[in-house]
Design an enzyme around this catalytic site. Sequence first.
Site, short mmCIF file in Angstrom:
data_model
loop_
_atom_site.label_atom_id
_atom_site.label_comp_id
_atom_site.label_asym_id
_atom_site.label_seq_id
_atom_site.Cartn_x
_atom_site.Cartn_y
_atom_site.Cartn_z
N THR A 1 33.44 29.61 42.56
CA THR A 1 32.83 30.91 42.87
C THR A 1 32.46 31.66 41.60
O THR A 1 31.33 32.13 41.44
CB THR A 1 33.80 31.75 43.71
OG1 THR A 1 34.09 31.05 44.93
CG2 THR A 1 33.20 33.10 44.03
N ALA B 1 23.37 40.68 22.86
CA ALA B 1 24.34 39.91 22.07
C ALA B 1 23.85 39.66 20.65
O ALA B 1 24.65 39.34 19.77
CB ALA B 1 24.61 38.57 22.76
N ALA C 1 32.98 21.21 33.02
CA ALA C 1 33.96 20.30 33.59
C ALA C 1 34.15 20.67 35.05
O ALA C 1 34.39 21.84 35.37
CB ALA C 1 35.29 20.38 32.85
N ARG D 1 28.30 18.06 43.12
CA ARG D 1 28.14 19.46 43.46
C ARG D 1 27.77 20.27 42.23
O ARG D 1 26.89 21.15 42.28
CB ARG D 1 29.43 20.01 44.08
CG ARG D 1 29.37 21.50 44.42
CD ARG D 1 30.69 22.02 44.95
NE ARG D 1 30.64 23.44 45.19
CZ ARG D 1 30.82 24.37 44.24
NH1 ARG D 1 31.06 24.00 42.99
NH2 ARG D 1 30.74 25.65 44.53
N LYS E 1 43.97 35.79 35.68
CA LYS E 1 45.05 36.75 35.41
C LYS E 1 46.42 36.12 35.52
O LYS E 1 47.34 36.47 34.78
CB LYS E 1 44.95 37.98 36.32
CG LYS E 1 45.05 37.71 37.83
CD LYS E 1 43.71 37.51 38.45
CE LYS E 1 43.75 37.38 39.96
NZ LYS E 1 42.40 37.14 40.50
N VAL F 1 41.15 41.38 35.15
CA VAL F 1 41.91 42.59 35.44
C VAL F 1 41.36 43.36 36.64
O VAL F 1 42.08 43.62 37.60
CB VAL F 1 41.99 43.51 34.20
CG1 VAL F 1 42.80 44.76 34.51
CG2 VAL F 1 42.60 42.75 33.03
N ASP G 1 49.31 39.39 42.83
CA ASP G 1 48.04 39.47 42.12
C ASP G 1 47.91 40.80 41.39
O ASP G 1 47.52 40.86 40.21
CB ASP G 1 46.89 39.30 43.10
CG ASP G 1 45.53 39.51 42.48
OD1 ASP G 1 45.02 38.58 41.83
OD2 ASP G 1 44.97 40.62 42.64
N LYS H 1 47.72 41.73 37.15
CA LYS H 1 46.74 42.61 36.53
C LYS H 1 47.40 43.82 35.86
O LYS H 1 47.00 44.24 34.78
CB LYS H 1 45.73 43.07 37.58
CG LYS H 1 44.92 41.94 38.18
CD LYS H 1 44.12 42.40 39.39
CE LYS H 1 43.35 41.25 40.02
NZ LYS H 1 42.63 41.65 41.25
#
Length: 453
Positions: free
Chosen positions: A31, A51, A61, A67, A123, A150, A219, A223
């Site tokens: 995702t 940049a 990888a 896919r 995280k 975060v 989770d 964070k």
Amino acid sequence: MYRDPVESLEPLHSRPALNRTLRVGMIGIGTVGSGTFRVLVRNQADIAARAGRAIELVIVAARNLARAAGIVGEGVALTADPMQVAAHPDVDVVVEVAGGTGPARDWVLAAIAHGKHVVTANKALLAVHGAEIFAAARKQGVAVAYEGAVAVSIPIVKALREGLAANRIEWVAGIINGTTNFILSKMRDEGLDFAAALAQAQALGYAEADPSFDIEGIDAAHKLSLLAANAFGMPLRFADVQVEGITALQGLDVACAEQLGYRIKLLGVARRQASGVELRVQPALVPATHLMAQVNGSMNAVMVKSDAAGLTMYYGAGAGSEQTASAVIADLVDVARLDGVNAAQHVPHLGVHEHATNALAVLPRAAVHTSHYLRVPVRAVSQIQAVTACLAEQKVPVRQVALAAERPGIGPQVLVLTGPVAQGTLDLAVHALQARSEVAGVVATLCVELLEG
């Protein structure tokens, strides 16, 4: 399709050292990885302008090479071995978006050992192995950047390290898990119980089939440990975060909070006190008129109180492919600007405090002072006074008392809002209440967070 990753890349030494393309190797193309590739390609001109040079994904990888080829096309080398990305001589920075804490640790440490900068949205990896990873990066003189780990699209790490660099941070508090915020919003708006709201979150893709990390608060604790490290210059202390999820939260308490003028949110709170730092994740009442109470659905928000800037608040998406990609690419832009400077000054390591001997202590649960909400089931409405008298005996300051609105099949409920009190004192008071004959069931307790300046 598959191309050999070593033979397919032009050696870096054959190109000019200044303003050359920043060459990126990515581990994982799920995702977040696929979103990162899409945004890099779609906005390549703008990204390069900001940049100061082009940023190009050159090798990926992936477990499923077919896919991956369908996502990145023919211009990117593919490998099934993440270590080929970590060790590749023609990669400047490794983006780790595969997740997990075991193999990911090995890949990241290998990349650092080979002199690569690292960008990650993982995280859990940093919360568990961050001290080791940051120490290795410092030794090698490379950067580890993790904005996407975060608060997804919210640039809170950059805000703490750069925008608020002049400030002494007093506290950080946030809704930093989109899944639980979605569930709590549904419980309030539609009157659902926890199980029904969770099922809806899973059906819509906001919650995993196994939602434990989200609904148990883990989770958010990952964070919060990163937020506290950046806010206070302290080592990562994930193991010391006091964690309470929302699995035991009842719809009755959501409704009673509304009656009192509050909404319940799962908050991560890091607050500096004279004797140490509070680190806690728990469902808490927030005044319904507060900006934090208006953060609904899967959105995230972080509020910071600092001495010079005062209160600042940051709001954005709490999940999403391209939303996380935005943060990942922002870190890549920072890495792209590193030529000739100390990486640690420009990309969010944790700074010189990683090995500090005078690091702030984390306060034990009993020592944390907050206000509280209590819901006390009683046998008769007339027993309100018995509840308040018991709390007074236990030295708990009472700020407001009310009776819950009548509901079918539910007996009388006394609602109490306390003033600030040590958690240890409140625990003793609740124990005393439970022993009273007037109390007809389990006393529910939640913290109250006013989030004032």
